[in-house]
Enzyme design. Structure first.
Site, PDB file in Angstrom:
ATOM      1  N   CYS A   1       0.829  -1.212   0.000  1.00  0.00           N
ATOM      2  CA  CYS A   1       0.000   0.000   0.000  1.00  0.00           C
ATOM      3  C   CYS A   1       0.865   1.264   0.000  1.00  0.00           C
ATOM      4  O   CYS A   1       1.493   1.575  -0.998  1.00  0.00           O
ATOM      5  CB  CYS A   1      -0.981  -0.036   1.175  1.00  0.00           C
ATOM      6  SG  CYS A   1      -2.423   1.020   0.947  1.00  0.00           S
TER       7      CYS A   1
ATOM      8  N   HIS B   1      -3.937  -5.049   0.062  1.00  0.00           N
ATOM      9  CA  HIS B   1      -3.638  -5.702   1.339  1.00  0.00           C
ATOM     10  C   HIS B   1      -3.727  -7.224   1.232  1.00  0.00           C
ATOM     11  O   HIS B   1      -4.815  -7.795   1.296  1.00  0.00           O
ATOM     12  CB  HIS B   1      -4.617  -5.209   2.412  1.00  0.00           C
ATOM     13  CG  HIS B   1      -4.369  -3.797   2.831  1.00  0.00           C
ATOM     14  ND1 HIS B   1      -3.628  -3.475   3.941  1.00  0.00           N
ATOM     15  CD2 HIS B   1      -4.740  -2.613   2.274  1.00  0.00           C
ATOM     16  CE1 HIS B   1      -3.552  -2.154   4.066  1.00  0.00           C
ATOM     17  NE2 HIS B   1      -4.224  -1.611   3.054  1.00  0.00           N
TER      18      HIS B   1
ATOM     19  N   GLU C   1      -2.914  -9.318   3.443  1.00  0.00           N
ATOM     20  CA  GLU C   1      -3.292  -9.884   4.747  1.00  0.00           C
ATOM     21  C   GLU C   1      -4.795  -9.833   4.985  1.00  0.00           C
ATOM     22  O   GLU C   1      -5.308 -10.398   5.967  1.00  0.00           O
ATOM     23  CB  GLU C   1      -2.576  -9.137   5.868  1.00  0.00           C
ATOM     24  CG  GLU C   1      -3.236  -7.866   6.366  1.00  0.00           C
ATOM     25  CD  GLU C   1      -3.214  -6.698   5.369  1.00  0.00           C
ATOM     26  OE1 GLU C   1      -3.934  -5.715   5.595  1.00  0.00           O
ATOM     27  OE2 GLU C   1      -2.462  -6.784   4.368  1.00  0.00           O
TER      28      GLU C   1
END
Length: 428
Positions: free
Chosen positions: A316, A400, A402
Site C-alpha cells: 500500500c 492488502h 493480509e
C-alpha cells in the site's frame, strides 16, 4: 382521550389482467382522535416526547450539499475527507486501520453494527479515522465474540458516527465528483454556511499523516495468526529477521509474517536506514499508511538508502514509496479504492485475485524506469497494483494481502517474500 372507530366495507379488485375482476370485501377501520391533550396532560404523561431518536447531526460537503442524520458515538464537530468502502463485513477492522486517518468512511453495506465489536479484531492500538457514516445502525448485537455495541465502542474512543443518511446518494456523488472534504457536526449553533467554509478551507493533500499513526520506538512483534483462523498453515522453514517500517501498519500484516516464520522488529517511520542496516535484517517491510506519499520525503529517502542492500517488500503506502524511490511518480485517484472485493490480475501467476484495498493514491507505471516490472493490474480501472524490480530484490503490492477484512487470495505473497529473502541469503 376519546377515540371514535368507524367500520365500513370497501371493495377491492384482484387479478387485473382478467376481463372479469373478482370483487372481495375488505374490512377497514378508521381511527380518529376527537379530543386533544392539554399542556398539563402533556406534562403529566410525557406523550409529547418522541420515543425515537430524531435527526441531530449534519454532514456538510464541500460541494454545498447538506445531509441531515442521526448521531451515535461521540458528539462535536470534525472535518475530514469522505470516502466510501464497499466491504460487506469487517467494520471494526476498518475502524482501526490507520490508513483511514483524516477520513470519514462511508459504508455502502447498509446494515452495520449487528456483530458488535471484540478485542480480537483490532488492527491497531486505536481508531485513527475521522468518523463513520452508515445507513442503518443495528439496534441489537448477535455474535459469540461480541463484547460491546458499536455505539459504545465509538463513544469510548471519542469517535463520531452518523446513521439514517442516504449513503447510496452520497456514494454516487463521490463516484461522479471524486472524494470530497466534509464536516460532520452535532452542534446546532454552527450554521451550514460556517460548516461549508470549514470544508473548503481544509485539505488532506500534502499533509504528513504518517507521523500521527506510527509507533514512537522500536519493538518486537511475536503474535502469530491464531491456529483457529490460519488458512495457510503449511510447515514453515528457516526463521528470517524482518524490519517492519510502521507507516500505519496493520496487526494482521505482522501476524501473517510471523506465521510464515519471521522474527519481526517494528520501527518508527523516521527510523534511519543506517540503523536498520546495523541490525543486519534478512528483509525490510514498508507497511501501509495514510495520506499522500509525496508529503513524506523523509520516508522516500529511507527507502532509497535501503534499496539494493536488503530484500524489500512494500504494501500500500510502502508500494507508493517504493515507486517514488525507484524514480516513478504517484498521483491522487478520483475516489480511490476502498473495499474487500476488488479484482486484480496477477500477471506473474496469470490468475485473477479478489483483493482488499484501501488507498487514494497510485503509482504511474509510465513514469517508472526500465527494469521495473508491473506485476499486478487492478481490473476495475487498469491502475498499477503491484511492482517488482528483480535487480534490487524488490516486490510490492498496492493492496492488502493480509486482508482483515477481505479475501485471502493474495496471502501467498508473504511466501514469495520469504523465498526472496532465502535466495538472497543463499547467494551471500
Amino acid at each position: 382521550m376519546e377515540l371514535a372507530i368507524k367500520n365500513r366495507i370497501a371493495p377491492t379488485t384482484q387479478n387485473f389482467l382478467t376481463s372479469k375482476p373478482k370483487v372481495k370485501s375488505l374490512r377497514v377501520f378508521s381511527v380518529k382522535c376527537i379530543t386533544s391533550l392539554s399542556s398539563s396532560d402533556v406534562a403529566a404523561t410525557g406523550v409529547a416526547d418522541r420515543p425515537w431518536k430524531t435527526s441531530d447531526a449534519r454532514l456538510v460537503l464541500e460541494d454545498g450539499s447538506v445531509w441531515r442524520a442521526k448521531s451515535f458515538g461521540a458528539r462535536g464537530t470534525q472535518v475530514g475527507e469522505v470516502v466510501f468502502n464497499t466491504s460487506l463485513t469487517g467494520y471494526q477492522e476498518i475502524l482501526t486501520d490507520p490508513s483511514y486517518a483524516g477520513q470519514f468512511v462511508l459504508m455502502t453495506n447498509p446494515h452495520i453494527g449487528n456483530t458488535g465489536v471484540n478485542f480480537d479484531d483490532e488492527e491497531s492500538r486505536q481508531c485513527f479515522l475521522a468518523g463513520l457514516v452508515i445507513r442503518s445502525l443495528s439496534i441489537s448485537t448477535s455474535n459469540w465474540r461480541c463484547t460491546k455495541a458499536l455505539g459504545d465502542y465509538l463513544l469510548e474512543r471519542n469517535l463520531m458516527g452518523i446513521y439514517d443518511v442516504d449513503t447510496r446518494a452520497i456514494t454516487r456523488r463521490l463516484r461522479q465528483d471524486g472524494s470530497l472534504i466534509g464536516v460532520l457536526t452535532t452542534e446546532e449553533s454552527k450554521t451550514d454556511e460556517e460548516l461549508l467554509e470549514m470544508s473548503r478551507s481544509w485539505d488532506i493533500v500534502g499533509i504528513d499523516l504518517i507521523s500521527g499513526v506510527t509507533c514512537t520506538a522500536p519493538y518486537e512483534w511475536v503474535d502469530k495468526t491464531d491456529p483457529e483462523w490460519d488458512f495457510n498453515c503449511e510447515g514453515r522453514g528457516d526463521i528470517y529477521h524482518v524490519i517492519a517500517y510502521d507507516f500505519g501498519i496493520k496487526h494482521n500484516i505482522l501476524r501473517r509474517l510471523s506465521s510464515y516464520g519471521c522474527k519481526i522488529t517494528v520501527v518508527p517511520s523516521n527510523w534511519p536506514a543506517s540503523e536498520t542496516l546495523k541490525m543486519k535484517p534478512d528483509g525490510v517491510l514498508f507497511s501501509n499508511g495514510p495520506g499522500d506519499p509525496s508529503a513524506v520525503p523523509y520516508a522516500v529517502k529511507t527507502v532509497k538508502e535501503l534499496l539494493g542492500n536488503v530484500p524489500v517488500f512494500g504494501i500500500c503506502m510502502g508500494h507508493q514509496l517504493l515507486g517514488q524511490a525507484l524514480g516513478g511518480k504517484t498521483f491522487k485517484m478520483k475516489f480511490g479504492h476502498h473495499g474487500g472485493n476488488h479484482p486484480v490480475r496477477n500477471l506473474v501467476a496469470n490468475r485473477v485475485e479478489i483483493s482488499a484495498q484501501n488507498h487514494n493514491y497510485a503509482v504511474d507505471p509510465a513514469s517508472l524506469p526500465k527494469g521495473v516490472e508491473v506485476t499486478h493490474i487492478n481490473l476495475n480501472d487498469g491502475s498499477c497494483a503491484g511492482l517488482a524490480f528483480p535487480a534490487l530484490n524488490v516486490i510490492s503490492l498496492q493492496y492488502h494481502p493480509e486482508a482483515s477484512p477481505g479475501p485471502h487470495d493474495s496471502d501467498s505473497v508473504f511466501g514469495e517474500f520469504i523465498k526472496l529473502m532465502k535466495e538472497v541469503k543463499q547467494k551471500a
